[in-house]
Motif scaffolding. Structure first.
Motif, PDB file in Angstrom:
ATOM      1  N   GLY A 122      -1.492  22.430  -1.264  1.00 44.68           N
ATOM      2  CA  GLY A 122      -1.849  22.643   0.135  1.00 44.68           C
ATOM      3  C   GLY A 122      -2.643  21.471   0.652  1.00 44.68           C
ATOM      4  N   GLU A 123      -3.269  21.658   1.833  1.00 46.83           N
ATOM      5  CA  GLU A 123      -4.006  20.582   2.495  1.00 46.83           C
ATOM      6  C   GLU A 123      -5.039  19.936   1.581  1.00 46.83           C
ATOM      7  N   ASN A 124      -5.849  20.750   0.917  1.00 51.07           N
ATOM      8  CA  ASN A 124      -6.921  20.233   0.063  1.00 51.07           C
ATOM      9  C   ASN A 124      -6.881  20.815  -1.346  1.00 51.07           C
ATOM     10  N   ILE A 125      -5.771  21.421  -1.722  1.00 53.85           N
ATOM     11  CA  ILE A 125      -5.678  22.119  -3.001  1.00 53.85           C
ATOM     12  C   ILE A 125      -4.627  21.469  -3.889  1.00 53.85           C
ATOM     13  N   TYR A 126      -4.997  21.234  -5.162  1.00 52.91           N
ATOM     14  CA  TYR A 126      -4.083  20.627  -6.126  1.00 52.91           C
ATOM     15  C   TYR A 126      -4.058  21.475  -7.395  1.00 52.91           C
ATOM     16  N   PHE A 127      -2.874  21.595  -7.957  1.00 53.37           N
ATOM     17  CA  PHE A 127      -2.733  22.169  -9.295  1.00 53.37           C
ATOM     18  C   PHE A 127      -2.781  21.024 -10.299  1.00 53.37           C
ATOM     19  N   THR A 128      -3.511  21.199 -11.386  1.00 56.40           N
ATOM     20  CA  THR A 128      -3.639  20.131 -12.377  1.00 56.40           C
ATOM     21  C   THR A 128      -3.170  20.599 -13.750  1.00 56.40           C
ATOM     22  N   SER A 129      -2.608  19.669 -14.485  1.00 56.24           N
ATOM     23  CA  SER A 129      -2.238  19.888 -15.888  1.00 56.24           C
ATOM     24  C   SER A 129      -2.926  18.798 -16.698  1.00 56.24           C
ATOM     25  N   THR A 130      -3.777  19.203 -17.623  1.00 58.47           N
ATOM     26  CA  THR A 130      -4.590  18.243 -18.375  1.00 58.47           C
ATOM     27  C   THR A 130      -4.322  18.350 -19.866  1.00 58.47           C
ATOM     28  N   VAL A 131      -4.162  17.195 -20.495  1.00 52.39           N
ATOM     29  CA  VAL A 131      -4.059  17.109 -21.951  1.00 52.39           C
ATOM     30  C   VAL A 131      -5.293  16.353 -22.453  1.00 52.39           C
TER      31      VAL A 131
END
Length: 228
Positions: A122-131
């Motif tokens: 969204g405007e200010n929202i991110y999904f993250t995938s971290t290793v």
């Protein structure tokens, strides 16, 4: 826990920025945590001996991190993890009026390279995938009946975890994550000061997949953008 949910919901409802990620952005983040427990119990041993145990446990960890956006959506970073734990156990035998006190302490220092993928929701929202990769050394010390034993520790870990990043301004963001999947390899070897320590070591292999609220955490991230 309810306060954390209210805080996150409020941040999601109040869009304060229009954050734009770009190559060359530097970020500073980190985790800090404390855990403690105190419990008492009774149990039966051999020959109908009854023991009363009183135990205390505490742990603290620090994990500052620095990252660099190699593209608009990919972060390559490095961190340092320090963890310290201690436990005190008091065993009392009522039949023979015997008290045993055991103390254990452990510290661990690890290097933490990591890779994070940002996906805009969204405007200010991110999904993250971290290793995350963790590799480091430490030492444990146990005391029982005035006898001290020290062991050297080698610990390696790889983990993957999903997360959410919400920007509350152009430079500040909140991060949240629930659960992780990881593999942990740990070797403990007694100090060479002990006669029985030669060629003796304890090896632990641990796997875990957990997406429960027990692994929920919230963090704060600061982004040094090119416009700063």
């Amino acid at each position: 826990m309810k306060k954390i949910y209210i805080f996150l919901i409020a941040m999601f409802l109040c869009a304060l920025s229009n954050a734009q990620l770009q190559k060359g952005t530097i970020l500073v983040e980190g985790d800090i945590g404390f855990d403690g427990a105190h419990y008492s119990d009774q149990f039966d041993a051999y020959y109908d001996d009854q023991y009363d145990v009183d135990a205390k446990y505490s742990a603290i960890y620090l994990n500052p991190k620095f990252g660099y956006f190699t593209s608009e959506s990919l972060v390559l970073g490095i961190g340092i993890l320090y963890r310290y734990e201690k436990e005190y156990r008091n065993y009392q035998n009522f039949n023979y009026d015997i008290t045993d006190i055991r103390k254990e302490k452990e510290y661990l220092l690890q290097l933490n390279p990591y890779l994070t993928k940002y996906s805009k929701l969204g405007e200010n929202i991110y999904f993250t995938s971290t290793v995350d990769l963790y590799a480091g050394f430490g030492k444990s010390r146990s005391t029982y009946e005035d006898i001290e034993k020290e062991s050297n520790i080698l610990e390696l870990q790889i983990s993957a975890r999903p997360g959410i990043i919400y920007f509350i301004s152009d430079n500040w963001a909140l991060s949240g994550s629930i659960g992780q999947i990881y593999y942990n390899y740990r070797v403990e070897k007694p100090d060479t000061n002990y006669d029985f320590s030669e060629n003796v070591k304890n090896v632990h292999n641990q796997y875990r997949l957990d997406f429960s609220l027990n692994d929920f955490y919230v963090g704060i991230i600061y982004y040094f953008t090119k416009n700063n």
